[in-house]
Design an enzyme around this catalytic site. Sequence first.
Site, PDB file in Angstrom:
ATOM      1  CB  ALA A 123      36.270  75.039  46.825  1.00  0.00           C
ATOM      2  CG  ASN A 191      36.077  70.544  40.124  1.00  0.00           C
ATOM      3  OD1 ASN A 191      35.527  69.697  39.441  1.00  0.00           O
ATOM      4  ND2 ASN A 191      37.368  70.503  40.416  1.00  0.00           N
ATOM      5  CG  HIS A 221      36.419  79.988  44.344  1.00  0.00           C
ATOM      6  ND1 HIS A 221      37.104  79.784  43.173  1.00  0.00           N
ATOM      7  CD2 HIS A 221      36.830  79.026  45.196  1.00  0.00           C
ATOM      8  CE1 HIS A 221      37.899  78.738  43.305  1.00  0.00           C
ATOM      9  NE2 HIS A 221      37.757  78.261  44.525  1.00  0.00           N
TER      10      HIS A 221
HETATM   11  N1  LIG Z   1      33.753  70.678  43.693  1.00  0.00           N
HETATM   12  C1  LIG Z   1      34.803  71.347  44.163  1.00  0.00           C
HETATM   13  O1  LIG Z   1      34.687  72.472  44.638  1.00  0.00           O
HETATM   14  C2  LIG Z   1      36.156  70.704  44.139  1.00  0.00           C
HETATM   15  C3  LIG Z   1      37.201  71.281  44.865  1.00  0.00           C
HETATM   16  C4  LIG Z   1      38.446  70.668  44.835  1.00  0.00           C
HETATM   17  C5  LIG Z   1      38.653  69.541  44.068  1.00  0.00           C
HETATM   18  N2  LIG Z   1      37.628  69.012  43.346  1.00  0.00           N
HETATM   19  C6  LIG Z   1      37.813  67.800  42.520  1.00  0.00           C
HETATM   20  O2  LIG Z   1      37.725  66.666  43.362  1.00  0.00           O
HETATM   21  C7  LIG Z   1      38.458  65.575  42.785  1.00  0.00           C
HETATM   22  C8  LIG Z   1      39.388  64.966  43.828  1.00  0.00           C
HETATM   23  O3  LIG Z   1      40.296  65.972  44.272  1.00  0.00           O
HETATM   24  P1  LIG Z   1      41.557  65.608  45.194  1.00  0.00           P
HETATM   25  O4  LIG Z   1      42.157  66.892  45.618  1.00  0.00           O
HETATM   26  O5  LIG Z   1      41.176  64.616  46.238  1.00  0.00           O
HETATM   27  O6  LIG Z   1      42.504  64.902  44.103  1.00  0.00           O
HETATM   28  P2  LIG Z   1      43.746  63.949  44.388  1.00  0.00           P
HETATM   29  O7  LIG Z   1      44.568  63.979  43.152  1.00  0.00           O
HETATM   30  O8  LIG Z   1      44.393  64.289  45.677  1.00  0.00           O
HETATM   31  O9  LIG Z   1      43.069  62.496  44.541  1.00  0.00           O
HETATM   32  C9  LIG Z   1      42.574  61.730  43.465  1.00  0.00           C
HETATM   33  C10 LIG Z   1      42.738  60.262  43.853  1.00  0.00           C
HETATM   34  O10 LIG Z   1      42.165  59.447  42.842  1.00  0.00           O
HETATM   35  C11 LIG Z   1      42.991  58.300  42.681  1.00  0.00           C
HETATM   36  N3  LIG Z   1      42.772  57.694  41.373  1.00  0.00           N
HETATM   37  C12 LIG Z   1      43.302  58.041  40.179  1.00  0.00           C
HETATM   38  N4  LIG Z   1      42.836  57.218  39.204  1.00  0.00           N
HETATM   39  C13 LIG Z   1      42.004  56.330  39.811  1.00  0.00           C
HETATM   40  C14 LIG Z   1      41.209  55.240  39.347  1.00  0.00           C
HETATM   41  N5  LIG Z   1      41.176  54.906  38.054  1.00  0.00           N
HETATM   42  N6  LIG Z   1      40.489  54.563  40.251  1.00  0.00           N
HETATM   43  C15 LIG Z   1      40.492  54.881  41.555  1.00  0.00           C
HETATM   44  N7  LIG Z   1      41.219  55.915  42.064  1.00  0.00           N
HETATM   45  C16 LIG Z   1      41.966  56.628  41.195  1.00  0.00           C
HETATM   46  C17 LIG Z   1      44.405  58.821  42.864  1.00  0.00           C
HETATM   47  O11 LIG Z   1      45.291  57.764  43.224  1.00  0.00           O
HETATM   48  C18 LIG Z   1      44.216  59.835  43.982  1.00  0.00           C
HETATM   49  O12 LIG Z   1      44.434  59.224  45.246  1.00  0.00           O
HETATM   50  C19 LIG Z   1      39.195  66.174  41.570  1.00  0.00           C
HETATM   51  O13 LIG Z   1      38.478  65.911  40.388  1.00  0.00           O
HETATM   52  C20 LIG Z   1      39.173  67.669  41.859  1.00  0.00           C
HETATM   53  O14 LIG Z   1      39.266  68.448  40.681  1.00  0.00           O
HETATM   54  C21 LIG Z   1      36.391  69.556  43.386  1.00  0.00           C
END
Ligand SMILES: NC(=O)c1ccc[n+]([C@@H]2O[C@H](COP(=O)([O-])OP(=O)(O)OC[C@H]3O[C@@H](n4cnc5c(N)ncnc54)[C@H](O)[C@@H]3O)[C@@H](O)[C@H]2O)c1
Length: 269
Positions: A123, A191, A221
């Site tokens: 992001a 993140n 940000h």
């Molecule tokens: N780098 C960045 O700028 C940035 C920005 C936004 C989000 N993120 C991170 O990206 C990641 C994903 O974000 P999101 O919005 O898609 O989250 P989300 O909660 O929408 O999706 C996470 C998915 O993981 C699944 N899950 C949970 N436990 C699991 C397991 N043991 N095995 C397999 N799947 C499993 C859930 O069912 C869900 O579908 C998060 O860690 C979030 O913090 C990073």
Amino acid sequence: MVPIPNHNIYEKIGIAGLGAIGSAVARALTSEKGIGNMRLECISDPYAKNHFGVDKVSFEELTERSDLIIECLPAATVPELTKVVFAAGKDILFISAAALLNYPHILKELGVSKSHAYLPSGALCGLDGVLGMKEMGITSSKIASTKPPKGLKGAPYVVQNDLDLDAFTDKTLIFEGNAYDAAKGFPANVNVAASLSLAGIPADKTRVEVWVDPKATGNTHEITVKSDYSTLVSRIENLPDPANPKSSALAAQSIVATLRNMTSKLGIY
Ligand SMILES: NC(=O)c1ccc[n+]([C@@H]2O[C@H](COP(=O)([O-])OP(=O)(O)OC[C@H]3O[C@@H](n4cnc5c(N)ncnc54)[C@H](O)[C@@H]3O)[C@@H](O)[C@H]2O)c1
């Protein structure tokens, strides 16, 4: 028909975690436009309702069948995936940057494995400049993230400090510290602070501010990075991902853009 470049080594793509971000990447891979010669091989998410027409499998099978694994999991489950991926020597793209600070053994294990890892800008914007500045020596690095209350709800720091986010009537600074403490306190919300430290100077020297703004419609940000030769100020205003208010829609597209770079004759970094 998209020409198939001969330098892209990743054809079979596996996605771990089919939430807001994983689903957006799966949509891009399975869309008519596609992403070069990449194809979605399988996914791993026990809770996923939409399989995008491919098999739903364990982390072990995902790793075995994929050339590149895209991690889109909650931070706490990332070590479980990396254990399997590194043991197999497969390559991985991370989106949960905070997990790399919260579980330092991940980068240590990556270092001694055959695997390579990618960390897209997520992001955030401006990391290209930060990388160039790092070559000259960064003297200070700071990020200020502003989110509406619903973008910070449930964060460990908020819970531990018993903060009633809905009680704030004006933009207010609720956290000030380094990137390690920010990753611990807000593993799903900032993140970007982890990404900035991984691109720039160490996490304990990367300053982080987290603001709550009841009037904000999205996540902002702003980074300020200084070296002897350059000062970088970059600000991005993202609307939250409709499927997850803690995420920004841009984060998923930064993965898509990274994959497209891998499949393009001209990669832009
Ligand atoms: N780098 C960045 O700028 C940035 C920005 C936004 C989000 N993120 C991170 O990206 C990641 C994903 O974000 P999101 O919005 O898609 O989250 P989300 O909660 O929408 O999706 C996470 C998915 O993981 C699944 N899950 C949970 N436990 C699991 C397991 N043991 N095995 C397999 N799947 C499993 C859930 O069912 C869900 O579908 C998060 O860690 C979030 O913090 C990073």
